[in-house]
Design a protein around this motif. Structure first.
Motif, PDB file in Angstrom:
ATOM      1  N   ILE A 131      20.483  23.807  82.782  1.00 45.16           N
ATOM      2  CA  ILE A 131      19.797  24.942  83.390  1.00 45.16           C
ATOM      3  C   ILE A 131      20.763  26.114  83.332  1.00 45.16           C
ATOM      4  CG2 ILE A 131      18.873  25.881  85.548  1.00 45.16           C
ATOM      5  CD1 ILE A 131      17.865  23.152  86.274  1.00 45.16           C
ATOM      6  N   ARG A 132      20.270  27.264  82.900  1.00 48.49           N
ATOM      7  CA  ARG A 132      21.126  28.446  82.778  1.00 48.49           C
ATOM      8  C   ARG A 132      21.366  29.066  84.152  1.00 48.49           C
ATOM      9  NH1 ARG A 132      21.572  31.489  78.073  1.00 48.49           N
ATOM     10  NH2 ARG A 132      21.935  29.400  77.269  1.00 48.49           N
ATOM     11  N   LEU A 133      22.618  29.252  84.523  1.00 47.90           N
ATOM     12  CA  LEU A 133      22.904  29.980  85.761  1.00 47.90           C
ATOM     13  C   LEU A 133      23.321  31.407  85.420  1.00 47.90           C
ATOM     14  CD1 LEU A 133      26.225  30.105  86.003  1.00 47.90           C
ATOM     15  CD2 LEU A 133      25.977  27.882  87.070  1.00 47.90           C
ATOM     16  N   PHE A 134      23.362  32.261  86.435  1.00 45.07           N
ATOM     17  CA  PHE A 134      23.685  33.681  86.218  1.00 45.07           C
ATOM     18  C   PHE A 134      24.865  34.066  87.098  1.00 45.07           C
ATOM     19  CE2 PHE A 134      19.266  32.807  85.465  1.00 45.07           C
ATOM     20  CZ  PHE A 134      19.099  33.285  84.176  1.00 45.07           C
ATOM     21  N   VAL A 135      25.830  34.708  86.492  1.00 47.39           N
ATOM     22  CA  VAL A 135      27.050  35.062  87.236  1.00 47.39           C
ATOM     23  C   VAL A 135      27.363  36.545  87.150  1.00 47.39           C
ATOM     24  CG1 VAL A 135      28.319  32.899  87.067  1.00 47.39           C
ATOM     25  CG2 VAL A 135      28.484  34.527  85.201  1.00 47.39           C
ATOM     26  N   THR A 136      27.932  37.051  88.229  1.00 44.56           N
ATOM     27  CA  THR A 136      28.651  38.317  88.189  1.00 44.56           C
ATOM     28  C   THR A 136      29.960  38.050  88.900  1.00 44.56           C
ATOM     29  OG1 THR A 136      26.590  39.546  88.287  1.00 44.56           O
ATOM     30  CG2 THR A 136      28.605  40.780  88.765  1.00 44.56           C
ATOM     31  N   VAL A 137      31.042  38.181  88.149  1.00 42.32           N
ATOM     32  CA  VAL A 137      32.373  37.876  88.675  1.00 42.32           C
ATOM     33  C   VAL A 137      33.286  39.051  88.392  1.00 42.32           C
ATOM     34  CG1 VAL A 137      34.430  36.488  88.148  1.00 42.32           C
ATOM     35  CG2 VAL A 137      32.270  35.341  88.590  1.00 42.32           C
ATOM     36  N   CYS A 138      34.160  39.354  89.334  1.00 40.99           N
ATOM     37  CA  CYS A 138      35.130  40.422  89.116  1.00 40.99           C
ATOM     38  C   CYS A 138      36.483  39.986  89.681  1.00 40.99           C
ATOM     39  CB  CYS A 138      34.641  41.690  89.817  1.00 40.99           C
ATOM     40  SG  CYS A 138      35.826  43.021  89.754  1.00 40.99           S
ATOM     41  N   LEU A 139      37.499  40.059  88.833  1.00 45.04           N
ATOM     42  CA  LEU A 139      38.877  39.818  89.287  1.00 45.04           C
ATOM     43  C   LEU A 139      39.608  41.154  89.163  1.00 45.04           C
ATOM     44  CD1 LEU A 139      41.112  37.507  89.964  1.00 45.04           C
ATOM     45  CD2 LEU A 139      41.822  37.949  87.616  1.00 45.04           C
ATOM     46  N   ALA A 140      39.899  41.772  90.299  1.00 47.15           N
ATOM     47  CA  ALA A 140      40.570  43.072  90.291  1.00 47.15           C
ATOM     48  C   ALA A 140      41.973  42.891  90.872  1.00 47.15           C
ATOM     49  CB  ALA A 140      39.775  44.073  91.117  1.00 47.15           C
ATOM     50  N   CYS A 141      42.977  43.404  90.170  1.00 51.09           N
ATOM     51  CA  CYS A 141      44.372  43.195  90.579  1.00 51.09           C
ATOM     52  C   CYS A 141      45.113  44.524  90.580  1.00 51.09           C
ATOM     53  CB  CYS A 141      45.072  42.255  89.608  1.00 51.09           C
ATOM     54  SG  CYS A 141      44.260  40.656  89.437  1.00 51.09           S
ATOM     55  N   ARG A 142      45.908  44.742  91.633  1.00 49.92           N
ATOM     56  CA  ARG A 142      46.654  46.000  91.771  1.00 49.92           C
ATOM     57  C   ARG A 142      48.105  45.691  92.150  1.00 49.92           C
ATOM     58  NH1 ARG A 142      43.391  50.228  94.887  1.00 49.92           N
ATOM     59  NH2 ARG A 142      42.569  50.438  92.777  1.00 49.92           N
ATOM     60  N   THR A 143      49.034  46.233  91.362  1.00 44.37           N
ATOM     61  CA  THR A 143      50.460  45.935  91.576  1.00 44.37           C
ATOM     62  C   THR A 143      51.155  47.058  92.337  1.00 44.37           C
ATOM     63  OG1 THR A 143      50.479  44.626  89.566  1.00 44.37           O
ATOM     64  CG2 THR A 143      52.618  45.348  90.379  1.00 44.37           C
ATOM     65  N   GLN A 144      51.992  46.659  93.290  1.00 43.40           N
ATOM     66  CA  GLN A 144      52.785  47.629  94.069  1.00 43.40           C
ATOM     67  C   GLN A 144      54.229  47.183  94.150  1.00 43.40           C
ATOM     68  OE1 GLN A 144      50.032  47.365  97.465  1.00 43.40           O
ATOM     69  NE2 GLN A 144      49.996  49.610  97.430  1.00 43.40           N
ATOM     70  N   TRP A 145      55.119  48.176  94.358  1.00 42.37           N
ATOM     71  CA  TRP A 145      56.529  47.870  94.568  1.00 42.37           C
ATOM     72  C   TRP A 145      57.138  48.993  95.400  1.00 42.37           C
ATOM     73  CZ3 TRP A 145      54.248  49.397  90.059  1.00 42.37           C
ATOM     74  CH2 TRP A 145      54.685  50.609  89.496  1.00 42.37           C
ATOM     75  N   PRO A 146      58.310  48.785  95.996  1.00 42.74           N
ATOM     76  CA  PRO A 146      58.870  49.786  96.899  1.00 42.74           C
ATOM     77  C   PRO A 146      59.145  51.114  96.192  1.00 42.74           C
ATOM     78  CG  PRO A 146      60.003  47.684  97.139  1.00 42.74           C
ATOM     79  CD  PRO A 146      59.137  47.568  95.918  1.00 42.74           C
ATOM     80  N   ALA A 147      58.802  52.215  96.876  1.00 44.08           N
ATOM     81  CA  ALA A 147      58.996  53.560  96.321  1.00 44.08           C
ATOM     82  C   ALA A 147      60.459  53.758  95.926  1.00 44.08           C
ATOM     83  CB  ALA A 147      58.582  54.604  97.353  1.00 44.08           C
ATOM     84  N   GLY A 148      60.656  54.379  94.784  1.00 44.89           N
ATOM     85  CA  GLY A 148      62.013  54.693  94.346  1.00 44.89           C
ATOM     86  C   GLY A 148      62.683  53.568  93.565  1.00 44.89           C
ATOM     87  N   GLU A 149      62.083  52.381  93.575  1.00 47.96           N
ATOM     88  CA  GLU A 149      62.667  51.265  92.820  1.00 47.96           C
ATOM     89  C   GLU A 149      61.963  51.103  91.474  1.00 47.96           C
ATOM     90  OE1 GLU A 149      62.938  47.626  95.088  1.00 47.96           O
ATOM     91  OE2 GLU A 149      63.748  48.667  96.841  1.00 47.96           O
ATOM     92  N   THR A 150      62.638  50.390  90.562  1.00 48.16           N
ATOM     93  CA  THR A 150      62.031  50.063  89.276  1.00 48.16           C
ATOM     94  C   THR A 150      61.331  48.712  89.428  1.00 48.16           C
ATOM     95  OG1 THR A 150      63.868  51.167  88.190  1.00 48.16           O
ATOM     96  CG2 THR A 150      62.548  49.696  86.810  1.00 48.16           C
TER      97      THR A 150
END
Ligand code: 18C
Length: 247
Positions: free
Chosen positions: A171-190
């Motif tokens: 049986i065919r199922l229907f999907v809507t999937v979203c993987l959203a990723c956001r990277t952060q690091w301390p200000a002033g650092e590399t």
């Protein structure tokens, strides 16, 4: 033959020209934009979201939704992972060569159409859950970059004449999937493996496509989503260990 990660395309920082001329492009662009906007919206303001799993930095919420007696509960999960970037996360989620290594619900996966470096149409069959019929899905998958060190993969059901639904055992199922990723690091650092953290928002709505017992379905849902997100994020951390950071 040893395949190094450099030989596999990382999600491109801009949209591939081969995608923007494809007939699916308007739909892919619209749904990906909508999904990304909704992904980082909190669950606090909206009514009906209930927390059902919590472990470390991971929180999973669902809303109980039934349409004609069929369970279609939307899921929203938040997580935070240290030492890997948004681009790396999305690379492993999008790229078919890794899928069998982290996706435990899969029986088979086929590439129906490789549209571009950032869009693929997949046909997948899933493990059967007794007493329901086996399910399959046909969906496009698109990975893109967004502002603020964000990458996102959107998967959404589509149709294809060569892959008609409900003709065989599945049986065919229907999907809507979203993987959203956001990277952060301390200000002033590399940014480096030692100081980055990536916030993950995973949203999923699965329409089972035909009868499935609600109790069994909600039990599978409750067990499989946390298992997936823990396993997938641990997999990416392991894959990236000792490799140069790719932002
Ligand atoms: O997002 C995920 N994976 C992606 C790559 O594969 C892609 C896939 C989306 C399909 C999700 C639908 C999976 C249905 C699986 C049914 C069989 C499960 C068997 C498990 C037993 C070992 O976006 C990660 C997806 C993580 C999926 C978690 C499970 C969700 C269950 C939803 C209910 C399915 C209803 C149909 C089955 C009826 C059974 C009573």
């Amino acid at each position: 033959v040893e395949v190094t990660r450099d030989e596999v395309e990382l999600p491109p920082p801009s949209i591939d020209n081969r995608l923007t001329v494809h007939s699916l492009w308007p739909e892919i662009d619209r749904i990906s934009t909508e999904q990304l906007q909704a992904a980082f919206e909190g669950v606090g303001g909206q009514i009906g979201w209930q927390l059902f799993a919590e472990e470390g930095d991971m929180r999973m919420y669902r809303r109980e939704v039934e349409v004609d007696g069929m369970v279609m509960d939307p899921l929203k999960a938040m997580h935070k992972v240290r030492g890997v970037s948004a681009r790396e996360m999305c690379h492993y989620f999008f790229n078919p060569q890794y899928r069998y290594e982290w996706e435990t619900t899969l029986e088979t996966m086929n590439i129906v159409e490789a549209i571009s470096s950032d869009a693929i149409v997949f046909h997948q069959t899933f493990k059967r859950i007794w007493p329901a019929s086996q399910r399959d899905a046909l969906f496009w998958s698109h990975v893109r970059a967004a502002p603020q060190h964000t990458y996102v993969v959107t998967n959404h059901s589509t149709t294809n004449d060569e892959y008609p639904s409900n003709t065989g055992a599945c049986i065919r199922l229907f999907v809507t999937v979203c993987l959203a990723c956001r990277t952060q690091w301390p200000a002033g650092e590399t940014p480096s493996r030692d100081n980055i953290s990536t916030s993950i928002a995973y949203c999923s709505t699965v329409n089972p496509g035909g009868w499935a017992p609600a109790g069994v379905l909600r039990a599978v849902y409750k067990r499989e989503y946390p298992k997936f997100l823990k396993r997938f994020t641990n997999y990416v951390v392991e894959q990236c260990r000792g490799k140069p950071l790719v932002m």
